[in-house]
Design a protein around this motif. Sequence first.
Motif, PDB file in Angstrom:
ATOM      1  N   MET A   1     -19.631 -22.963  -0.945  1.00 32.54           N
ATOM      2  CA  MET A   1     -20.360 -21.914  -1.657  1.00 32.54           C
ATOM      3  C   MET A   1     -19.790 -20.533  -1.379  1.00 32.54           C
ATOM      4  N   VAL A   2     -20.088 -19.633  -2.308  1.00 24.72           N
ATOM      5  CA  VAL A   2     -19.816 -18.206  -2.166  1.00 24.72           C
ATOM      6  C   VAL A   2     -21.154 -17.490  -2.118  1.00 24.72           C
ATOM      7  N   THR A   3     -21.352 -16.640  -1.125  1.00 26.33           N
ATOM      8  CA  THR A   3     -22.576 -15.840  -1.057  1.00 26.33           C
ATOM      9  C   THR A   3     -22.320 -14.594  -0.218  1.00 26.33           C
TER      10      THR A   3
ATOM     11  N   LEU B   1     -17.130 -19.657   1.440  1.00 24.08           N
ATOM     12  CA  LEU B   1     -15.910 -18.922   1.101  1.00 24.08           C
ATOM     13  C   LEU B   1     -16.280 -17.455   0.966  1.00 24.08           C
ATOM     14  N   ILE B   2     -15.726 -16.606   1.808  1.00 24.40           N
ATOM     15  CA  ILE B   2     -16.094 -15.193   1.784  1.00 24.40           C
ATOM     16  C   ILE B   2     -14.833 -14.335   1.675  1.00 24.40           C
ATOM     17  N   ALA B   3     -15.004 -13.161   1.088  1.00 21.39           N
ATOM     18  CA  ALA B   3     -13.912 -12.210   0.913  1.00 21.39           C
ATOM     19  C   ALA B   3     -14.486 -10.965   0.251  1.00 21.39           C
TER      20      ALA B   3
ATOM     21  N   GLY C   1     -11.005 -13.069  -5.536  1.00 16.50           N
ATOM     22  CA  GLY C   1     -10.736 -14.346  -6.188  1.00 16.50           C
ATOM     23  C   GLY C   1     -11.616 -15.490  -5.748  1.00 16.50           C
ATOM     24  N   LYS C   2     -12.775 -15.199  -5.157  1.00 18.26           N
ATOM     25  CA  LYS C   2     -13.654 -16.279  -4.683  1.00 18.26           C
ATOM     26  C   LYS C   2     -14.148 -17.136  -5.845  1.00 18.26           C
ATOM     27  N   SER C   3     -14.770 -16.500  -6.839  1.00 16.93           N
ATOM     28  CA  SER C   3     -15.287 -17.257  -7.985  1.00 16.93           C
ATOM     29  C   SER C   3     -14.160 -17.932  -8.757  1.00 16.93           C
ATOM     30  N   THR C   4     -13.014 -17.273  -8.847  1.00 19.73           N
ATOM     31  CA  THR C   4     -11.867 -17.857  -9.527  1.00 19.73           C
ATOM     32  C   THR C   4     -11.402 -19.125  -8.817  1.00 19.73           C
TER      33      THR C   4
ATOM     34  N   LEU D   1     -14.507 -19.991   5.412  1.00 18.27           N
ATOM     35  CA  LEU D   1     -13.155 -19.751   4.925  1.00 18.27           C
ATOM     36  C   LEU D   1     -13.092 -18.319   4.400  1.00 18.27           C
ATOM     37  N   GLU D   2     -12.140 -17.544   4.893  1.00 12.35           N
ATOM     38  CA  GLU D   2     -12.028 -16.141   4.487  1.00 12.35           C
ATOM     39  C   GLU D   2     -10.707 -15.909   3.754  1.00 12.35           C
TER      40      GLU D   2
END
Length: 419
Positions: free
Chosen positions: A219-221, A50-52, A57-60, A235-236
């Motif tokens: 994951m977010v990275t 998940l990237i942005a 709001g990724k961690s949220t 996913l963006e």
Amino acid sequence: MFSTADLEYLCDMAEKKNVLSVEGLTKSYGERILFEDVTFGVQAGERVALIARNGSGKSTMLKAICQLEPADAGRIVFASGIRHGHLRQDLDLVEGATILDTIYVGDSPAVQAMRDYERAMMDGHDEESLQRAYNAMDAHGGWNFEARAREILGKLSLHDLDRPIANLSGGEKRRVALAQVLLEEPDFLVLDEPTNHLDLDMIAWLEQRLASMGTTLLMVTHDRYFLENVCDRILEIDDKQLYAYQGNFSYFLEKREERRANMLAAKERAQSHMKRELEWVRSTPSARTTKSKSRLQRFEDIKAAATKRLREDPMHLSVIPERLGGKVVELHKVKRAFGDRVLFEGMTHHFKRGERIGLVGQNGSGKSSLLRLILGMDDPDAGKVVVGETVVFGHYAQEGGSFNEDWKVIDAVRDIADW
């Protein structure tokens, strides 16, 4: 119309089990909407990133999925029997516990089997319960759990397992939390910035570990090489909406540029159309009373599309540059040690104007200590550091900055950048 790759993906996914369904997810803080009406699913075995932009709001979203923070609207459903583990940015570790104590916290089958076995041994009278506990230890690898824990912690450069959590650095705590979630071996693994505070060897090991586990991953990275090597779907979040790309990070970059080019073309067409409609809207007052309400509404839709902002321009700040002289920084046989432990010695380097240098090394090898010597925050144990007269340092430290809580963001930036 689907491409060949999309059709192959859909056929492949039809054969796999859906382990997570997210429908209509919406979250806002006050008047600010982070994401709106987001819908997606994750199939068994997928490795999804998940990237942005920061603050999108990724961690949220990860917290909402793991039921740590409720969304404003939407539905989140895990498949029956799916266990999920979550590495959060805001750690939740017991400060008084040791590293070894911490990895025994959780509800993984191995940890639960060990608890049941200890309880059965303490009771000592119920042979049937003792046999069940013994069988569970066999089935879930309880006998070698500590050996596996020591192996993972060793790979993350955590060797003294009797150290209290309270005595660890922020990076060490982060690595303990990573070890804890990896040892749980959940069916669905949610990782928020897993490569933070890992050196290159640790990142390479983590890539291999995740590949060998076969666990479904979300994951977010911000580590693009980790994204390239680990993830098979992106996913963006962009402008509160979610866009899906079936492929690694290189494929995502290619398709995102295509999407943005199409959006720009659509905006230009809408602007051209809006000019014609604007002339119609601005016609004489007598004609205005007979205008079609549907056409007026259509004009508002065209106007929204024509004025939509595509967020590609970086923020610009007006600051006064300083001229850099010929001498920048010179290191002459520099040494740094802590007690008997020598981090580096005999280090000599002359930094040249315009150089861009990456400083790499294992955790604890002295990278931050070298930066502190260059910045003049510490003195070398031997040798000398010479800094040019016109050099002005900008320093982004691991511990971040200290700011006046009453400032706006731009006030904090200008306080540093202007002076």
